[in-house]
Design a protein around this motif. Sequence first.
Motif, PDB file in Angstrom:
ATOM      1  N   SER A   1      13.531   8.154  -4.836  1.00  0.00           N
ATOM      2  CA  SER A   1      13.158   7.063  -5.733  1.00  0.00           C
ATOM      3  C   SER A   1      12.125   7.523  -6.752  1.00  0.00           C
ATOM      4  O   SER A   1      11.470   8.563  -6.573  1.00  0.00           O
ATOM      5  CB  SER A   1      12.594   5.881  -4.933  1.00  0.00           C
ATOM      6  N   GLU A   2      11.945   6.733  -7.800  1.00  0.00           N
ATOM      7  CA  GLU A   2      10.981   7.050  -8.849  1.00  0.00           C
ATOM      8  C   GLU A   2       9.553   7.064  -8.285  1.00  0.00           C
ATOM      9  O   GLU A   2       8.760   7.956  -8.597  1.00  0.00           O
ATOM     10  CB  GLU A   2      11.086   6.022  -9.990  1.00  0.00           C
ATOM     11  N   ARG A   3       9.214   6.068  -7.461  1.00  0.00           N
ATOM     12  CA  ARG A   3       7.849   5.998  -6.931  1.00  0.00           C
ATOM     13  C   ARG A   3       7.571   7.190  -6.012  1.00  0.00           C
ATOM     14  O   ARG A   3       6.481   7.777  -6.056  1.00  0.00           O
ATOM     15  CB  ARG A   3       7.658   4.676  -6.184  1.00  0.00           C
ATOM     16  N   GLU A   4       8.541   7.544  -5.191  1.00  0.00           N
ATOM     17  CA  GLU A   4       8.364   8.700  -4.306  1.00  0.00           C
ATOM     18  C   GLU A   4       8.260   9.987  -5.112  1.00  0.00           C
ATOM     19  O   GLU A   4       7.497  10.906  -4.770  1.00  0.00           O
ATOM     20  CB  GLU A   4       9.534   8.770  -3.323  1.00  0.00           C
ATOM     21  N   LEU A   5       9.001  10.059  -6.214  1.00  0.00           N
ATOM     22  CA  LEU A   5       8.933  11.228  -7.097  1.00  0.00           C
ATOM     23  C   LEU A   5       7.519  11.390  -7.653  1.00  0.00           C
ATOM     24  O   LEU A   5       6.944  12.496  -7.617  1.00  0.00           O
ATOM     25  CB  LEU A   5       9.939  11.051  -8.235  1.00  0.00           C
ATOM     26  N   ALA A   6       6.948  10.295  -8.177  1.00  0.00           N
ATOM     27  CA  ALA A   6       5.608  10.369  -8.758  1.00  0.00           C
ATOM     28  C   ALA A   6       4.558  10.683  -7.685  1.00  0.00           C
ATOM     29  O   ALA A   6       3.635  11.484  -7.910  1.00  0.00           O
ATOM     30  CB  ALA A   6       5.276   9.048  -9.452  1.00  0.00           C
ATOM     31  N   ARG A   7       4.670  10.059  -6.507  1.00  0.00           N
ATOM     32  CA  ARG A   7       3.707  10.309  -5.440  1.00  0.00           C
ATOM     33  C   ARG A   7       3.723  11.772  -5.004  1.00  0.00           C
ATOM     34  O   ARG A   7       2.676  12.422  -4.862  1.00  0.00           O
ATOM     35  CB  ARG A   7       4.027   9.407  -4.244  1.00  0.00           C
ATOM     36  N   HIS A   8       4.925  12.318  -4.802  1.00  0.00           N
ATOM     37  CA  HIS A   8       5.047  13.710  -4.362  1.00  0.00           C
ATOM     38  C   HIS A   8       4.507  14.668  -5.437  1.00  0.00           C
ATOM     39  O   HIS A   8       3.770  15.623  -5.119  1.00  0.00           O
ATOM     40  CB  HIS A   8       6.516  14.033  -4.077  1.00  0.00           C
ATOM     41  N   ALA A   9       4.830  14.396  -6.709  1.00  0.00           N
ATOM     42  CA  ALA A   9       4.380  15.276  -7.780  1.00  0.00           C
ATOM     43  C   ALA A   9       2.861  15.261  -7.906  1.00  0.00           C
ATOM     44  O   ALA A   9       2.215  16.308  -8.101  1.00  0.00           O
ATOM     45  CB  ALA A   9       5.031  14.855  -9.101  1.00  0.00           C
ATOM     46  N   ALA A  10       2.235  14.066  -7.795  1.00  0.00           N
ATOM     47  CA  ALA A  10       0.773  13.969  -7.905  1.00  0.00           C
ATOM     48  C   ALA A  10       0.085  14.755  -6.793  1.00  0.00           C
ATOM     49  O   ALA A  10      -0.898  15.476  -7.027  1.00  0.00           O
ATOM     50  CB  ALA A  10       0.346  12.503  -7.873  1.00  0.00           C
ATOM     51  N   CYS A  11       0.598  14.635  -5.568  1.00  0.00           N
ATOM     52  CA  CYS A  11       0.015  15.366  -4.442  1.00  0.00           C
ATOM     53  C   CYS A  11       0.176  16.875  -4.604  1.00  0.00           C
ATOM     54  O   CYS A  11      -0.737  17.656  -4.303  1.00  0.00           O
ATOM     55  CB  CYS A  11       0.650  14.896  -3.134  1.00  0.00           C
ATOM     56  N   GLU A  12       1.329  17.310  -5.102  1.00  0.00           N
ATOM     57  CA  GLU A  12       1.575  18.737  -5.276  1.00  0.00           C
ATOM     58  C   GLU A  12       0.672  19.324  -6.358  1.00  0.00           C
ATOM     59  O   GLU A  12       0.175  20.445  -6.232  1.00  0.00           O
ATOM     60  CB  GLU A  12       3.045  18.968  -5.644  1.00  0.00           C
ATOM     61  N   VAL A  13       0.452  18.578  -7.441  1.00  0.00           N
ATOM     62  CA  VAL A  13      -0.413  19.071  -8.519  1.00  0.00           C
ATOM     63  C   VAL A  13      -1.824  19.300  -7.987  1.00  0.00           C
ATOM     64  O   VAL A  13      -2.501  20.273  -8.338  1.00  0.00           O
ATOM     65  CB  VAL A  13      -0.421  18.081  -9.696  1.00  0.00           C
ATOM     66  N   VAL A  14      -2.291  18.418  -7.092  1.00  0.00           N
ATOM     67  CA  VAL A  14      -3.647  18.544  -6.556  1.00  0.00           C
ATOM     68  C   VAL A  14      -3.701  19.597  -5.453  1.00  0.00           C
ATOM     69  O   VAL A  14      -4.547  20.499  -5.461  1.00  0.00           O
ATOM     70  CB  VAL A  14      -4.151  17.177  -6.045  1.00  0.00           C
TER      71      VAL A  14
ATOM     72  N   PHE B   1      -5.562  21.217  -8.940  1.00  0.00           N
ATOM     73  CA  PHE B   1      -6.257  20.318  -9.854  1.00  0.00           C
ATOM     74  C   PHE B   1      -7.103  19.332  -9.050  1.00  0.00           C
ATOM     75  O   PHE B   1      -6.806  19.024  -7.882  1.00  0.00           O
ATOM     76  CB  PHE B   1      -5.248  19.561 -10.721  1.00  0.00           C
ATOM     77  N   GLU B   2      -8.168  18.805  -9.675  1.00  0.00           N
ATOM     78  CA  GLU B   2      -9.095  17.920  -8.972  1.00  0.00           C
ATOM     79  C   GLU B   2      -8.470  16.559  -8.688  1.00  0.00           C
ATOM     80  O   GLU B   2      -8.611  16.011  -7.607  1.00  0.00           O
ATOM     81  CB  GLU B   2     -10.365  17.750  -9.813  1.00  0.00           C
ATOM     82  N   ASP B   3      -7.811  16.001  -9.666  1.00  0.00           N
ATOM     83  CA  ASP B   3      -7.061  14.760  -9.441  1.00  0.00           C
ATOM     84  C   ASP B   3      -5.863  14.730 -10.386  1.00  0.00           C
ATOM     85  O   ASP B   3      -5.760  15.534 -11.327  1.00  0.00           O
ATOM     86  CB  ASP B   3      -7.925  13.509  -9.588  1.00  0.00           C
ATOM     87  N   CYS B   4      -4.947  13.801 -10.135  1.00  0.00           N
ATOM     88  CA  CYS B   4      -3.709  13.719 -10.946  1.00  0.00           C
ATOM     89  C   CYS B   4      -3.163  12.300 -10.856  1.00  0.00           C
ATOM     90  O   CYS B   4      -3.129  11.700  -9.767  1.00  0.00           O
ATOM     91  CB  CYS B   4      -2.676  14.711 -10.434  1.00  0.00           C
ATOM     92  N   ALA B   5      -2.745  11.752 -11.992  1.00  0.00           N
ATOM     93  CA  ALA B   5      -2.148  10.412 -12.039  1.00  0.00           C
ATOM     94  C   ALA B   5      -0.876  10.447 -12.895  1.00  0.00           C
ATOM     95  O   ALA B   5      -0.832  11.103 -13.935  1.00  0.00           O
ATOM     96  CB  ALA B   5      -3.136   9.402 -12.599  1.00  0.00           C
ATOM     97  N   PHE B   6       0.130   9.733 -12.434  1.00  0.00           N
ATOM     98  CA  PHE B   6       1.394   9.613 -13.174  1.00  0.00           C
ATOM     99  C   PHE B   6       1.543   8.174 -13.654  1.00  0.00           C
ATOM    100  O   PHE B   6       1.348   7.221 -12.870  1.00  0.00           O
ATOM    101  CB  PHE B   6       2.579   9.990 -12.284  1.00  0.00           C
ATOM    102  N   TYR B   7       1.879   8.057 -14.935  1.00  0.00           N
ATOM    103  CA  TYR B   7       2.107   6.747 -15.552  1.00  0.00           C
ATOM    104  C   TYR B   7       3.532   6.717 -16.112  1.00  0.00           C
ATOM    105  O   TYR B   7       3.964   7.653 -16.792  1.00  0.00           O
ATOM    106  CB  TYR B   7       1.121   6.494 -16.690  1.00  0.00           C
ATOM    107  N   PHE B   8       4.282   5.634 -15.840  1.00  0.00           N
ATOM    108  CA  PHE B   8       5.636   5.457 -16.392  1.00  0.00           C
ATOM    109  C   PHE B   8       5.639   4.244 -17.314  1.00  0.00           C
ATOM    110  O   PHE B   8       4.985   3.219 -17.014  1.00  0.00           O
ATOM    111  CB  PHE B   8       6.662   5.232 -15.283  1.00  0.00           C
TER     112      PHE B   8
END
Length: 553
Positions: free
Chosen positions: A32-45, A50-57
């Motif tokens: 799903s889109e939400r799971e995609l954003a959650r997984h990507a944010a965690c991987e970036v950190v 990276f210190e923090d990461c946020a995804f906006y759609f």
Amino acid sequence: MLNEFDQNPVDVERRELRILNAFAVELIRIPSERELARHAACEVVSALGFEDCAFYFLNARGTSLKQVAFSRRAAGSPPASARAVSDIPYGRGVVGRVVLTGRPVIIGDLSRDPDYLSDGVAMQSAICVPIRSGASILGAVICRDPRTRAFGPSHLELLETVAALVGAKLDLFRQTDALEESERDAKDILDNLKDVYYRTGADGRIELVSASATELLGYSNEELLEMECRLLYAEHQDEDRFIEELRRQGGTVSGYEMQLRHKDDRTIWCSVSARYRLGGDGEVIGIEGIVCDIDQRKALEQNLSRALAQAEMANRSKTSFLAAMSHELRTPLNAILGFAEVINSEFLGPIGNPKYAEYIADISTSGRFLLDLINDLLDISKIESGAYQVDLTTIEAGGVASECLEMMRAKAAQCGIICSLHGAELPVAVRADRRALMQVLLNLLSNAIKFTPRGGSVTVALSHIGSGMAEITVQDTGCGIHDSMLPNLFEPFSTIANDPRIAQEGTGLGLAISKSLVTMMGGTIAAESRRGSGTIMRVSLSIPETLDVAESA
């Protein structure tokens, strides 16, 4: 961040590639889109440091940006997703600016950036890149750091790669959703379609058919799928005729009527609109079309046809009856008129009582009116039955008009009406039947005199009107005809409502007979009138071809 843990650029690059490769592989299973954003944010950190990461759609209307996922490195604990913050209006904040412009930004000192929307966490620098799908902007990803000027080109390259992978997966989600929605819509349309949609392959077997086919043909969809179309035609040769018509019209037919066979073996009239289905190289790979049930309409047409045939038969019977009765009535009526004339002339001696003379005059007047009516009925019966034949020859219209005026002059004089002929000096020749033309003009002149008060005038005029036509007009200065009566003026038994002071009535057949005769001679007749301003009757007839050619020369 990542380069703080490994100072060897080659090792850093290899590690980054391994992380990104693993990240791309992991995206395949994300549902799903939400799971995609959650997984990507965690991987970036966690993986990229990276210190923090946020995804906006972007929302569906493109008016605001929603934070779908957020991850932050906490002291002494692994990175974790945090709750979403409020939506960001389109174009507001650093994220809104990046989405609006489509360009990534690196901000070395957030305190100097007027667009930065702080969430109360002490952050000094940020990096933000758009999430794209082709030319479309789907959202943005932003990372922050508590140090100033913490980001450089290598971080931008990493984050753009992550954004590109997320954008590709996000686009796939949305294309899949659109396809599923389109399929659902198509299925809903097919399931609720009143008419029948069908699609066949090159072998003539049904590949797709709407649910309405069951109601029309009695077969279930499962029975129809893979069935050969030829089995549904009332006759097998009907398929050949339909395919030939489709080929003859270049691959598209509209409203082709045929009979199909129901499962219970009865036939149904249908209207088919269909076209070829073409492959990539233009070859015919099947047919698709819409089938409409017109069985009730066909039944109504057949009933109407039978009713018309019966009406025509009844009309012919009526015409034959009127013709026979007219002949039978004229014989005794002529005798009555003859004896009335003998008595009125006192040929065998005086009548004696003056009252008898009045009675005889009434008998004579009524008899003549009845004889006129019978003659009109006989004429219209002949016309309707096709027994009235015209012999078209070249006729000098002026001579016929002059002769008719002469025949009506005595009646006009009795009524105090002046009759005249204009254009008699012109050589106006027409193609007509002399007897029929005289009957038409006499009818028109009789009406004109009848409805013109004493002291008025009736004028016949002849002229050429171009286009190989000549015109004869009969104009009076009488009471005229009301506009509401003009459309039905030439219908049988249609009489003109006259001035009450004019105590004259017609049979209502004269103008109908005149129109029929003019039409049989290939001409037209029309009326122009206004109540109280008289009437003009226009009879247009063709000029003989030899005269037309000579005049053109």
